[in-house]
Design a protein around this motif. Structure first.
Motif, mmCIF file in Angstrom:
data_model
loop_
_atom_site.group_PDB
_atom_site.id
_atom_site.type_symbol
_atom_site.label_atom_id
_atom_site.label_comp_id
_atom_site.label_asym_id
_atom_site.label_seq_id
_atom_site.Cartn_x
_atom_site.Cartn_y
_atom_site.Cartn_z
ATOM 1 N N UNK A 182 0.816 -1.366 -0.070
ATOM 2 C CA UNK A 182 0.229 0.087 0.131
ATOM 3 C C UNK A 182 0.869 1.297 -0.144
ATOM 4 N N UNK A 183 2.054 1.379 0.637
ATOM 5 C CA UNK A 183 2.825 2.248 0.993
ATOM 6 C C UNK A 183 3.339 2.776 -0.337
ATOM 7 N N UNK A 184 3.829 1.753 -1.267
ATOM 8 C CA UNK A 184 4.392 1.847 -2.643
ATOM 9 C C UNK A 184 3.462 1.999 -3.748
ATOM 10 N N UNK A 185 2.210 1.861 -3.326
ATOM 11 C CA UNK A 185 1.179 1.689 -4.703
ATOM 12 C C UNK A 185 0.804 3.159 -5.194
ATOM 13 N N UNK A 186 1.415 3.082 -6.781
ATOM 14 C CA UNK A 186 1.073 4.517 -7.421
ATOM 15 C C UNK A 186 -0.305 4.912 -7.438
ATOM 16 N N UNK A 187 -1.369 3.959 -7.053
ATOM 17 C CA UNK A 187 -2.450 4.432 -7.354
ATOM 18 C C UNK A 187 -3.386 4.720 -6.045
ATOM 19 N N UNK A 188 -2.771 5.073 -4.930
ATOM 20 C CA UNK A 188 -3.109 5.157 -3.723
ATOM 21 C C UNK A 188 -2.457 6.591 -3.255
ATOM 22 N N UNK A 189 -3.440 7.700 -3.365
ATOM 23 C CA UNK A 189 -2.951 9.048 -3.291
ATOM 24 C C UNK A 189 -3.086 9.370 -1.805
ATOM 25 N N UNK A 190 -1.970 9.625 -1.062
ATOM 26 C CA UNK A 190 -1.706 10.121 -0.119
ATOM 27 C C UNK A 190 -2.411 8.969 1.114
ATOM 28 N N UNK A 191 -2.361 7.928 0.820
ATOM 29 C CA UNK A 191 -3.172 7.033 1.898
ATOM 30 C C UNK A 191 -2.066 6.914 3.237
ATOM 31 N N UNK A 192 -2.840 7.227 4.391
ATOM 32 C CA UNK A 192 -1.826 7.295 5.549
ATOM 33 C C UNK A 192 -2.261 6.294 6.510
ATOM 34 N N UNK A 193 -1.197 5.132 6.515
ATOM 35 C CA UNK A 193 -1.303 4.080 7.496
ATOM 36 C C UNK A 193 -0.651 4.145 8.734
ATOM 37 N N UNK A 194 -1.179 3.380 9.627
ATOM 38 C CA UNK A 194 -0.902 3.435 10.996
ATOM 39 C C UNK A 194 -1.213 1.711 11.493
ATOM 40 N N UNK A 195 -0.454 1.592 12.574
ATOM 41 C CA UNK A 195 -0.702 0.343 13.016
ATOM 42 C C UNK A 195 -1.138 0.120 14.535
ATOM 43 N N UNK A 196 -2.297 -0.673 14.757
ATOM 44 C CA UNK A 196 -2.654 -0.744 16.202
ATOM 45 C C UNK A 196 -2.326 -2.293 16.449
ATOM 46 N N UNK A 197 -1.789 -2.532 17.737
ATOM 47 C CA UNK A 197 -1.661 -3.636 18.027
ATOM 48 C C UNK A 197 -1.523 -3.803 19.799
ATOM 49 N N UNK A 198 -1.564 -4.985 20.166
ATOM 50 C CA UNK A 198 -1.501 -4.987 21.726
ATOM 51 C C UNK A 198 0.057 -5.730 22.170
ATOM 52 N N UNK A 199 0.644 -5.688 21.112
ATOM 53 C CA UNK A 199 2.083 -6.349 21.124
ATOM 54 C C UNK A 199 3.124 -5.178 21.579
ATOM 55 N N UNK A 200 3.893 -5.129 22.757
ATOM 56 C CA UNK A 200 4.564 -4.352 23.338
ATOM 57 C C UNK A 200 6.253 -4.429 22.556
ATOM 58 N N UNK A 201 6.432 -5.164 21.466
ATOM 59 C CA UNK A 201 7.638 -5.432 21.093
ATOM 60 C C UNK A 201 8.357 -4.078 20.755
ATOM 61 N N UNK A 202 9.322 -3.679 21.316
ATOM 62 C CA UNK A 202 10.118 -2.590 20.789
ATOM 63 C C UNK A 202 10.486 -2.753 19.174
ATOM 64 N N UNK A 203 10.904 -4.183 18.964
ATOM 65 C CA UNK A 203 11.270 -4.353 17.554
ATOM 66 C C UNK A 203 10.161 -4.121 16.363
ATOM 67 N N UNK A 204 9.199 -4.345 16.881
ATOM 68 C CA UNK A 204 7.990 -4.063 15.909
ATOM 69 C C UNK A 204 7.928 -2.523 15.859
ATOM 70 N N UNK A 205 7.878 -2.019 17.020
ATOM 71 C CA UNK A 205 7.596 -0.601 16.899
ATOM 72 C C UNK A 205 8.713 0.214 16.331
ATOM 73 N N UNK A 206 9.911 -0.198 16.403
ATOM 74 C CA UNK A 206 10.885 0.463 15.502
ATOM 75 C C UNK A 206 10.762 0.007 14.095
ATOM 76 N N UNK A 207 10.312 -1.012 13.506
ATOM 77 C CA UNK A 207 10.047 -1.202 12.288
ATOM 78 C C UNK A 207 8.987 -0.337 11.605
ATOM 79 N N UNK A 208 7.930 -0.497 12.271
ATOM 80 C CA UNK A 208 6.817 0.387 11.752
ATOM 81 C C UNK A 208 6.885 1.976 11.955
ATOM 82 N N UNK A 209 7.205 2.414 12.909
ATOM 83 C CA UNK A 209 7.555 3.900 13.191
ATOM 84 C C UNK A 209 8.640 4.426 12.694
ATOM 85 N N UNK A 210 9.920 3.818 12.930
ATOM 86 C CA UNK A 210 10.807 4.466 12.382
ATOM 87 C C UNK A 210 11.283 3.674 11.059
ATOM 88 N N UNK A 211 11.555 2.548 10.705
ATOM 89 C CA UNK A 211 11.910 2.083 9.550
ATOM 90 C C UNK A 211 10.892 2.206 8.337
#
Length: 260
Positions: A80-109
């Motif tokens: 979805x992030x890389x799709x050329x036909x999705x104009x300014x779609x803004x994604x976010x993640x919801x999760x009950x997982x408190x993993x620092x690695x996951x947070x780093x991947x989605x929020x920072x990477x």
């Protein structure tokens, strides 16, 4: 990120919660509706991916704990992030997982525009975090009130007191600011005329409200009158109108998604 559609600035962003758990659907989305955000529940990522092409600028919160594995969600999110036909779609993640690695991947990477939000047991904390994200992304645009077009709903009408009788009109659209309606016969309401006991029938909900006629617009041979609620409208009536609007908008979205 694509060029933002001008309509987003005016009307705001549609907000989707993909595979929301019941507390998110029944508490968080309802709370956002009461704050005049346009929020929906969605249960099919493939159909939503297709529909998003018609809703540029939308916000999508993905519950990565549901439906498929996290790796599959990552793949879908990247697509979805890389799709050329999705104009300014803004994604976010919801999760009950408190993993620092996951947070780093989605929020920072991946640098998701709407970040990584933890689902707390205290949903007020989750709601506050989501509201902050929505405000940072100007989710309401310049729109102040959430409005629904309801002209095809036969059980939605307004009864105006006129003398010793009531004149019934079909409601065309409604928000907590007011509504518009048309009549089989023109009641010839003067501009700025006030009514202290208008009965609104919103499917199974009946409200008594005070209104002022702002004016009318002509549509062919029909006049559609615009009526504003007065400041004396009760908070409970506003809650009920927003709930009605939420049900109407979600039903229309479900129909687009082919969901019962």
């Amino acid at each position: 990120m694509g060029t933002e559609d001008p309509s987003v600035e005016l009307a705001g962003r549609k907000i989707f919660f993909l595979h929301p758990l019941p507390p998110i659907r029944n508490v968080v989305i309802d709370d956002l509706i009461q704050r005049e955000y346009e929020a929906y529940a969605a249960g099919d990522r493939i159909i939503l991916r297709r529909l998003l092409k018609g809703f540029p600028g939308s916000v999508v919160f993905v519950d990565i704990d549901q439906a498929i594995g996290e790796k599959e969600w990552e793949s879908w999110i990247r697509e979805v992030l890389n799709a050329g036909d999705l104009a300014d779609i803004r994604l976010g993640v919801l999760t009950a997982n408190r993993s620092d690695a996951l947070q780093n991947k989605y929020a920072n990477m991946l640098r998701l525009p709407c970040g990584y939000t933890m689902i707390h047991r205290d949903l007020n904390i989750t709601i506050a975090q989501i509201v902050n994200i929505l405000n940072a992304n100007s989710a309401k645009g310049r729109r102040k009130f959430l409005r629904a077009s309801v002209e095809n709903e036969s059980q939605t009408m307004a009864n105006f007191p006129l003398g010793s009788q009531f004149v019934s009109g079909i409601i065309r659209d409604i928000s907590t600011a007011g509504f518009s309606c048309s009549f089989a016969e023109d009641p010839m309401f003067p501009k700025n005329s006030s009514f202290s006991n208008v009965q609104l029938k919103l499917k199974h909900t009946i409200l008594n409200v005070e209104t002022v006629i702002l004016g009318f617009r002509e549509e062919g041979n029909t006049k559609t009158y615009v009526s504003l609620f007065t400041e004396r409208m009760s908070p409970d009536s506003k809650v009920k109108i927003r709930k009605y609007i939420q049900g109407n908008l979600q039903a229309r979205m479900d129909a687009l998604m082919g969901q019962p």
